[in-house]
Design a protein around this motif. Structure first.
Motif, mmCIF file in Angstrom:
data_model
loop_
_atom_site.group_PDB
_atom_site.id
_atom_site.type_symbol
_atom_site.label_atom_id
_atom_site.label_comp_id
_atom_site.label_asym_id
_atom_site.label_seq_id
_atom_site.Cartn_x
_atom_site.Cartn_y
_atom_site.Cartn_z
ATOM 1 N N TRP A 40 0.842 -1.191 0.000
ATOM 2 C CA TRP A 40 0.000 0.000 0.000
ATOM 3 C C TRP A 40 0.876 1.240 0.000
ATOM 4 N N SER A 41 0.267 2.364 -0.348
ATOM 5 C CA SER A 41 0.966 3.649 -0.308
ATOM 6 C C SER A 41 0.041 4.687 0.318
ATOM 7 N N ILE A 42 0.658 5.705 0.928
ATOM 8 C CA ILE A 42 -0.084 6.784 1.578
ATOM 9 C C ILE A 42 0.337 8.097 0.931
ATOM 10 N N SER A 43 -0.608 8.907 0.546
ATOM 11 C CA SER A 43 -0.304 10.172 -0.112
ATOM 12 C C SER A 43 0.455 11.104 0.831
ATOM 13 N N GLU A 44 1.125 12.079 0.264
ATOM 14 C CA GLU A 44 1.949 12.994 1.057
ATOM 15 C C GLU A 44 1.129 13.758 2.084
ATOM 16 N N ASN A 45 -0.117 14.055 1.753
ATOM 17 C CA ASN A 45 -0.956 14.780 2.724
ATOM 18 C C ASN A 45 -1.608 13.865 3.753
ATOM 19 N N GLY A 46 -1.354 12.555 3.653
ATOM 20 C CA GLY A 46 -1.846 11.592 4.634
ATOM 21 C C GLY A 46 -3.321 11.276 4.522
ATOM 22 N N LEU A 47 -3.964 11.670 3.418
ATOM 23 C CA LEU A 47 -5.414 11.495 3.290
ATOM 24 C C LEU A 47 -5.822 10.329 2.397
ATOM 25 N N THR A 48 -4.957 9.930 1.483
ATOM 26 C CA THR A 48 -5.315 8.873 0.533
ATOM 27 C C THR A 48 -4.459 7.630 0.738
ATOM 28 N N TYR A 49 -5.135 6.496 0.954
ATOM 29 C CA TYR A 49 -4.477 5.195 1.129
ATOM 30 C C TYR A 49 -4.832 4.335 -0.083
ATOM 31 N N VAL A 75 -11.111 -12.840 -4.879
ATOM 32 C CA VAL A 75 -11.471 -11.583 -4.216
ATOM 33 C C VAL A 75 -11.003 -10.426 -5.086
ATOM 34 N N THR A 76 -11.861 -9.423 -5.237
ATOM 35 C CA THR A 76 -11.502 -8.224 -5.993
ATOM 36 C C THR A 76 -11.720 -6.981 -5.134
ATOM 37 N N ALA A 77 -11.271 -5.851 -5.656
ATOM 38 C CA ALA A 77 -11.432 -4.593 -4.932
ATOM 39 C C ALA A 77 -12.902 -4.250 -4.729
ATOM 40 N N PHE A 134 -4.373 0.666 -1.789
ATOM 41 C CA PHE A 134 -4.019 -0.728 -1.489
ATOM 42 C C PHE A 134 -3.973 -1.534 -2.781
ATOM 43 N N ASN A 135 -2.849 -2.203 -3.016
ATOM 44 C CA ASN A 135 -2.697 -3.109 -4.152
ATOM 45 C C ASN A 135 -2.982 -4.533 -3.683
ATOM 46 N N LEU A 136 -4.038 -5.122 -4.217
ATOM 47 C CA LEU A 136 -4.503 -6.424 -3.733
ATOM 48 C C LEU A 136 -3.856 -7.581 -4.480
ATOM 49 N N ARG A 137 -3.721 -8.705 -3.776
ATOM 50 C CA ARG A 137 -3.313 -9.947 -4.419
ATOM 51 C C ARG A 137 -4.433 -10.411 -5.348
ATOM 52 N N ASN A 138 -4.078 -11.150 -6.399
ATOM 53 C CA ASN A 138 -5.095 -11.655 -7.330
ATOM 54 C C ASN A 138 -5.259 -13.172 -7.233
ATOM 55 N N ASP A 139 -4.745 -13.754 -6.125
ATOM 56 C CA ASP A 139 -4.771 -15.215 -5.981
ATOM 57 C C ASP A 139 -5.459 -15.651 -4.688
ATOM 58 N N ILE A 140 -6.390 -14.837 -4.215
ATOM 59 C CA ILE A 140 -7.092 -15.165 -2.971
ATOM 60 C C ILE A 140 -8.533 -15.519 -3.311
ATOM 61 N N TYR A 141 -8.981 -16.676 -2.799
ATOM 62 C CA TYR A 141 -10.299 -17.215 -3.117
ATOM 63 C C TYR A 141 -11.185 -17.275 -1.883
ATOM 64 N N LEU A 148 -10.423 1.100 -8.057
ATOM 65 C CA LEU A 148 -9.886 1.687 -9.285
ATOM 66 C C LEU A 148 -9.831 0.644 -10.389
ATOM 67 N N ASN A 149 -9.638 -0.606 -10.015
ATOM 68 C CA ASN A 149 -9.776 -1.761 -10.907
ATOM 69 C C ASN A 149 -9.897 -2.989 -10.017
ATOM 70 N N ASP A 150 -9.738 -4.176 -10.553
ATOM 71 C CA ASP A 150 -9.939 -5.385 -9.745
ATOM 72 C C ASP A 150 -8.959 -5.512 -8.585
ATOM 73 N N THR A 151 -7.775 -4.922 -8.713
ATOM 74 C CA THR A 151 -6.740 -5.142 -7.692
ATOM 75 C C THR A 151 -6.267 -3.859 -7.003
ATOM 76 N N ILE A 152 -6.935 -2.747 -7.235
ATOM 77 C CA ILE A 152 -6.538 -1.504 -6.553
ATOM 78 C C ILE A 152 -7.745 -0.915 -5.836
ATOM 79 N N PHE A 153 -7.617 -0.769 -4.514
ATOM 80 C CA PHE A 153 -8.680 -0.247 -3.655
ATOM 81 C C PHE A 153 -8.167 1.021 -2.996
#
Length: 530
Positions: free
Chosen positions: A78-87, A111-113, A89-96, A145-150
């Motif tokens: 995961w990444s956090i924006s410089e202003n600390g407001l946006t998180y 599992v998807t976003a 998350f990059n999800l795994r694509n192999d979780i059932y 944002l897509n199947d693997t980005i929340f």
């Protein structure tokens, strides 16, 4: 015929030492849950027992290890924006998800976003009325944002946010199954956890089976979990639970109940010799502070007097209290509100046992108020009566008359929240992994009954530091600030810290891999039985 506790203790010892234990050398882990389990739905995992079960059945974006480090889970990073407001998350694509006919012919799906969008919207839904909805109070919006980005956007900076995301309320659930079962999802749970649901006879027995498609592996590349099944019984009586453990019918015993504490432990908190050869004991910090709270707006001179409040803090021996009443389990609280185990905890900002100083402060109070016989009343529940009676005796020696008023839990909670008690016993268990959780009890904008500042403590200096802490991401800098804030509170003594609790667990010798952590979470992924 009703037998005395002494009879049961004799029976426990006899069975433990003389009866050959039932063989449990299989891959089923057995434990007892003495409290009622109302739901297996993670959105309702409000107590320890329900959280333990949710931890076996479900996963969230992130998780913690036994040292409370926040680690990847369904989110691989995961990444956090410089202003600390946006998180992000990059999800795994192999979780059932666990298998269910509701997924169609394949019986499962990845599992998807969008599943997190659904799960979080459900958590917020007022018609669902989840007790965990508050964890999203600081969230402005979230989206896939897509199947693997929340992505999650906060209303304001909150450095402890990732800690909130480790709570089981934030687990991912599948819309197909939840929509089909509605409220009955409570007894038909489908998640992604290391174990899947098998059978539940409510208040009798619950069985979970190994999830053969679980996504985590140990450091040697072996798939987790090692166990084939988990079997939970629901005996409400702690003596019966201990008897089952003594007979080898349970693999694990959690906590230390008054009904058997003297049987299994010495006064110093060590295993008695007749148990040490067959039982392992695990002990460690538990993020729970037990304390007495003064309601500072009470029209009672003794409560309003900082001098007398400090006399109470100096006036009893916490170390002796823990030895006699808890067999040494727990840390005498000579720091502030922040418990041992959290950044910001410091031992020397509170009060030690100084009876002569306490007597001097009582005499000072007499001179300041012309009240010659200071008197206070501690309101408590029956579970903590022995602690309050101990404090009552000790404070009597320094010149303070103490009354003890025993109330039902619900009555005490309501009276405390509405400012009807001058001095009350309370505890605070961490909701999330940051000392801000404890310090929020002293922020002036969270006065009860609408907030958690039950003492109505108010300090401009404290509020300023509290607000400043949200802009600091560096944990070391926040740690120093938290200690400073805790010290400011203790200088005015609105509380009497009693002890910082400990997690204590007992297992049979054949059990390995069961860890211990400061939030008392049960993790069975790496447990083995020999």
């Amino acid at each position: 015929m009703k037998f005395s506790p002494i009879f049961y203790l004799f029976l426990f010892t006899l069975l433990f030492n003389c009866q050959k234990k039932e063989s449990n050398n299989d891959l089923v882990f057995r434990y007892n849950e003495s409290n009622i389990i109302g739901s297996l739905d993670p959105a309702f995992s409000r107590n320890v027992g329900e959280t333990w079960l949710a931890n076996q059945l479900f996963n969230g974006l992130v998780q913690t290890d036994d040292s409370l480090n926040i680690l990847p889970c369904i989110a691989k990073n995961w990444s956090i924006s410089e202003n600390g407001l946006t998180y992000t998350f990059n999800l795994r694509n192999d979780i059932y998800f666990h298998k269910s006919p509701l997924f169609g012919n394949d019986s499962t799906r990845t599992v998807t976003a969008e599943d997190f969008v659904y799960s979080f919207n459900r958590l917020k839904d007022k018609s669902i009325a989840s007790p965990g909805s508050w964890v999203l109070n600081k969230v402005n919006d979230f989206k896939a944002l897509n199947d693997t980005i929340f992505e999650i956007n906060l209303k304001t900076r909150f450095p402890a946010f990732l800690g909130l995301m480790t709570m089981k309320y934030c687990s991912v659930v599948p819309h197909e199954v939840v929509d089909h079962y509605g409220n009955e999802f409570r007894s038909h749970p489908i998640g992604t956890g290391p174990f899947s649901f098998k059978r539940w006879e409510e208040n009798i027995k619950l069985v979970l089976r190994r999830n053969k498609a679980y996504f985590e592996y140990d450091k040697n590349g072996e798939q987790l979990p090692y166990l084939e099944a988990v079997s939970i019984t629901f005996l409400p009586d702690k003596q019966s639970e201990f008897l089952q453990f003594a007979q080898g019918k349970l693999d694990f015993l959690n906590s230390l109940d008054a009904s058997y504490k003297d049987e299994i432990l010495t006064a110093k908190g060590e295993l008695r010799p007749n148990y040490a050869k067959d039982v392992n004991m695990l002990r460690g910090p538990y993020l729970n502070t037990e304390y007495l709270g003064f309601y500072l707006d009470a029209d009672i001179p003794e409560i309003q007097s900082e001098t007398l409040r400090k006399a109470v803090n100096y006036g009893f021996d916490r170390t002796k209290m823990m030895i006699y009443l808890r067999n040494g389990v727990g840390v005498p609280a000579q720091g502030g509100m922040i418990p041992k185990g959290l950044p910001g905890y410091k031992t020397d900002i509170g009060f030690s046992y100084q009876p002569e100083k306490a007597k001097q402060l009582v005499e000072q109070f007499r001179k300041e108020t012309n009240i010659q016989n200071p008197e206070i009343t501690i309101s408590t529940t029956s579970n903590y009566l022995n602690f309050c009676e101990y404090i009552q005796r000790e404070l009597g020696k320094i010149g303070i008359l103490v009354n003890v008023d025993v109330l039902p839990s619900a009555t005490l909670r309501d009276a405390r929240n509405n400012g009807k008690l001058g001095l009350f016993r309370a505890s605070w268990v961490a909701d999330y992994l940051d000392a801000e959780n404890y310090l929020s009890l002293f922020y002036s904008k969270t006065f009860s009954p609408n907030g958690s500042n039950y003492t109505h403590f108010k300090s401009t200096a404290f509020d300023s530091l509290y607000n400043a802490s949200f802009a600091i991401n560096d944990i070391e800098k926040r740690k120093a600030l938290y200690t400073q804030m805790d010290s400011l509170v203790m200088q005015q003594a609105p509380i009497v810290p009693l002890y910082y609790d400990e997690v204590i667990r007992f297992t049979q010798k054949g059990v390995s891999g069961l860890g211990i952590n400061p939030v008392n979470q049960l993790d069975l992924r790496t447990v083995k039985k020999n």
